[in-house]
Motif scaffolding. Structure first.
Motif, mmCIF file in Angstrom:
data_model
loop_
_atom_site.group_PDB
_atom_site.id
_atom_site.type_symbol
_atom_site.label_atom_id
_atom_site.label_comp_id
_atom_site.label_asym_id
_atom_site.label_seq_id
_atom_site.Cartn_x
_atom_site.Cartn_y
_atom_site.Cartn_z
ATOM 1 N N ARG A 123 0.834 -1.194 0.000
ATOM 2 C CA ARG A 123 0.000 0.000 0.000
ATOM 3 C C ARG A 123 0.878 1.257 0.000
ATOM 4 N NH1 ARG A 123 -5.401 -1.619 1.017
ATOM 5 N NH2 ARG A 123 -5.419 -3.843 0.536
ATOM 6 N N GLY A 124 1.354 1.602 -1.172
ATOM 7 C CA GLY A 124 2.174 2.807 -1.292
ATOM 8 C C GLY A 124 3.539 2.625 -0.646
ATOM 9 N N THR A 125 4.062 3.693 -0.116
ATOM 10 C CA THR A 125 5.432 3.684 0.414
ATOM 11 C C THR A 125 5.476 3.624 1.935
ATOM 12 O OG1 THR A 125 5.432 6.109 0.405
ATOM 13 C CG2 THR A 125 6.300 4.995 -1.565
ATOM 14 N N THR A 126 4.349 3.306 2.578
ATOM 15 C CA THR A 126 4.332 3.344 4.044
ATOM 16 C C THR A 126 4.101 1.984 4.696
ATOM 17 O OG1 THR A 126 1.989 3.944 3.978
ATOM 18 C CG2 THR A 126 3.599 5.746 4.158
ATOM 19 N N TYR A 127 3.248 1.146 4.125
ATOM 20 C CA TYR A 127 2.947 -0.123 4.800
ATOM 21 C C TYR A 127 2.454 -1.161 3.786
ATOM 22 C CZ TYR A 127 -2.098 0.790 4.436
ATOM 23 O OH TYR A 127 -3.369 1.013 3.965
#
Length: 210
Positions: A123-127
């Motif tokens: 999920r994107g660049t965070t988790y």
């Protein structure tokens, strides 16, 4: 005198016939009374048998329900532990290799019946989000549904001889029979919690599912 004797005999015969008729009537009446009593008794016995049969049937249904519930509670306890390796992690979290990673299908119960995939959704660049993916299986017609399940995921510390500092998450669900694939979320894992020297050694992520 002869006529008198004959008349007396006729009277005696008539009295005997009358007595016999009365006795026959009494016998018929008694028989009818007894027949009525037997019918009432038979009805009571039938009702008692039906009542007892219903109670026994209810007890068996309750017992069957408890046995099934116990089996459902225990069925997933003896599941096999499985390990997965996800390569090129930095590219995956950056979206260069697609949003989702799936394992090959596997059976996750001692009965070799419930069919799953393991899924990491970036999920994107965070988790990333960790899922157990329940699939329509070859034995679903004969399996118990719904089934209670608890799954635990470990992100392994890949240092040699290291048995600690794993990241572990778990979740419980009631799994319903799938007509198509169903995702069951285990946890969200933030990239900031992953150590590049231990959890992401060689840009690989090792996961253990149990």
């Amino acid at each position: 005198e002869l006529h008198e004797k004959m008349d007396e005999k006729d009277r005696q015969i008539a009295e005997l016939q009358l007595q016999l008729e009365q006795r026959d009537g009494n016998a018929k009446q008694q028989f009818q009374q007894l027949d009525g009593k037997f019918q009432r008794l038979d009805g009571k016995l039938n009702r008692k048998f039906q009542e007892l049969d219903g109670k026994v049937d209810q007890k068996f249904r309750q017992l069957d329900g408890r046995v099934i519930e116990h089996l459902q509670d225990q069925l997933m306890v003896t599941c096999h532990t499985r390990e997965f390796t996800v390569t090129s992690f930095s590219q995956r979290k950056g979206g260069l290799k697609g949003k989702d990673w799936y394992s090959d299908p596997f059976y996750y119960s001692f009965m070799q019946g419930y069919k799953f995939k393991f899924n990491l959704s970036f999920r994107g660049t965070t988790y990333m989000r960790v899922f157990l993916y329940l699939l329509p299986g070859e034995h679903n017609d004969t399996l118990l549904w719904p089934i209670k399940s608890t799954a635990s995921i470990q992100i392994l510390n890949q240092e040699e001889d290291c048995y600690s500092n794993h990241i572990e998450r778990s979740e419980s669900w009631e799994l319903n029979r799938p007509t198509s694939g169903i995702h069951y979320k285990i946890s969200d894992i933030y990239y900031s919690s992953l150590n590049t020297q231990t959890h992401l050694k060689g840009d690989r992520l090792r996961c253990k599912l149990r």
